[in-house]
Design a protein around this motif. Sequence first.
Motif, PDB file in Angstrom:
ATOM      1  N   LEU A  82       7.924   1.435   6.400  1.00  0.00           N
ATOM      2  CA  LEU A  82       8.883   0.481   5.835  1.00  0.00           C
ATOM      3  C   LEU A  82       8.396  -0.051   4.492  1.00  0.00           C
ATOM      4  CD1 LEU A  82      11.464  -1.187   6.079  1.00  0.00           C
ATOM      5  CD2 LEU A  82      10.122  -2.904   7.288  1.00  0.00           C
ATOM      6  N   LEU A  83       7.099  -0.296   4.366  1.00  0.00           N
ATOM      7  CA  LEU A  83       6.553  -0.762   3.100  1.00  0.00           C
ATOM      8  C   LEU A  83       6.723   0.288   2.004  1.00  0.00           C
ATOM      9  CD1 LEU A  83       4.987  -3.045   1.673  1.00  0.00           C
ATOM     10  CD2 LEU A  83       2.895  -1.833   2.295  1.00  0.00           C
ATOM     11  N   ILE A  84       6.528   1.552   2.353  1.00  0.00           N
ATOM     12  CA  ILE A  84       6.715   2.632   1.384  1.00  0.00           C
ATOM     13  C   ILE A  84       8.195   2.807   1.046  1.00  0.00           C
ATOM     14  CG2 ILE A  84       6.489   5.130   1.076  1.00  0.00           C
ATOM     15  CD1 ILE A  84       3.889   4.910   2.747  1.00  0.00           C
ATOM     16  N   ALA A  85       9.065   2.586   2.026  1.00  0.00           N
ATOM     17  CA  ALA A  85      10.500   2.773   1.808  1.00  0.00           C
ATOM     18  C   ALA A  85      11.128   1.635   1.006  1.00  0.00           C
ATOM     19  CB  ALA A  85      11.219   2.902   3.150  1.00  0.00           C
ATOM     20  N   THR A  86      10.477   0.500   0.923  1.00  0.00           N
ATOM     21  CA  THR A  86      11.057  -0.659   0.237  1.00  0.00           C
ATOM     22  C   THR A  86      11.387  -0.377  -1.228  1.00  0.00           C
ATOM     23  OG1 THR A  86       9.992  -2.177   1.784  1.00  0.00           O
ATOM     24  CG2 THR A  86      10.692  -3.083  -0.320  1.00  0.00           C
ATOM     25  N   PRO A  87      10.486   0.199  -2.030  1.00  0.00           N
ATOM     26  CA  PRO A  87      10.873   0.492  -3.418  1.00  0.00           C
ATOM     27  C   PRO A  87      11.960   1.560  -3.526  1.00  0.00           C
ATOM     28  CG  PRO A  87       8.489   0.650  -3.156  1.00  0.00           C
ATOM     29  CD  PRO A  87       9.060   0.446  -1.812  1.00  0.00           C
ATOM     30  N   VAL A  88      11.995   2.478  -2.572  1.00  0.00           N
ATOM     31  CA  VAL A  88      13.050   3.497  -2.587  1.00  0.00           C
ATOM     32  C   VAL A  88      14.401   2.834  -2.341  1.00  0.00           C
ATOM     33  CG1 VAL A  88      13.881   5.621  -1.510  1.00  0.00           C
ATOM     34  CG2 VAL A  88      11.427   5.273  -1.841  1.00  0.00           C
ATOM     35  N   ILE A  89      14.427   1.885  -1.418  1.00  0.00           N
ATOM     36  CA  ILE A  89      15.657   1.137  -1.153  1.00  0.00           C
ATOM     37  C   ILE A  89      16.068   0.351  -2.395  1.00  0.00           C
ATOM     38  CG2 ILE A  89      16.650  -0.727   0.241  1.00  0.00           C
ATOM     39  CD1 ILE A  89      14.812   0.269   2.533  1.00  0.00           C
ATOM     40  N   ARG A  90      15.094  -0.155  -3.128  1.00  0.00           N
ATOM     41  CA  ARG A  90      15.378  -0.875  -4.372  1.00  0.00           C
ATOM     42  C   ARG A  90      16.047   0.044  -5.389  1.00  0.00           C
ATOM     43  NH1 ARG A  90      14.903  -1.296  -9.519  1.00  0.00           N
ATOM     44  NH2 ARG A  90      14.142  -3.134 -10.543  1.00  0.00           N
ATOM     45  N   VAL A  91      15.571   1.271  -5.496  1.00  0.00           N
ATOM     46  CA  VAL A  91      16.170   2.223  -6.439  1.00  0.00           C
ATOM     47  C   VAL A  91      17.608   2.534  -6.021  1.00  0.00           C
ATOM     48  CG1 VAL A  91      16.002   4.560  -7.372  1.00  0.00           C
ATOM     49  CG2 VAL A  91      13.940   3.184  -7.107  1.00  0.00           C
ATOM     50  N   VAL A  92      17.850   2.674  -4.718  1.00  0.00           N
ATOM     51  CA  VAL A  92      19.214   2.930  -4.224  1.00  0.00           C
ATOM     52  C   VAL A  92      20.131   1.767  -4.590  1.00  0.00           C
ATOM     53  CG1 VAL A  92      20.615   3.199  -2.137  1.00  0.00           C
ATOM     54  CG2 VAL A  92      18.487   4.483  -2.377  1.00  0.00           C
TER      55      VAL A  92
END
Length: 127
Positions: A82-92
């Motif tokens: 989830l911590l790694i996915a957080t910036p990816v979610i930000r880009v989305v």
Amino acid sequence: MNQSFKEKDMQSIIGWILRAGVFVSMAIVFIGGVVYIYRHGHATADYHTFKGVPDFVHNASGIINGIFTFRGRAIIQAGIILLIATPVIRVVFSAVGFVLEKDYLYVGITLIVLLIIFSSMLSGHAG
């Protein structure tokens, strides 16, 4: 879209997403650590043989099954993912914001960044 929606609104939503992602992942890792220490804190470490990471934390089904069976390592792994996915979610969400602002140049750039991120994740190669 509503005319009152401004760039500041999108920036505050993105900031909230980043803060929430970090805090939720931190809480999940903490809970996983507590569970792990509760279940394995009494064990004596054997440094003569290397055991590595258990196989169940290497794939999504193993992590999900580990969460349901209350395994500390799986819960910790879910928090890290989830911590790694957080910036990816930000880009989305940035891409969504650019679509709402009708700034199609930045939509294209953001989608290229997402393509690079996903292709790196799937291929296993970095930068």
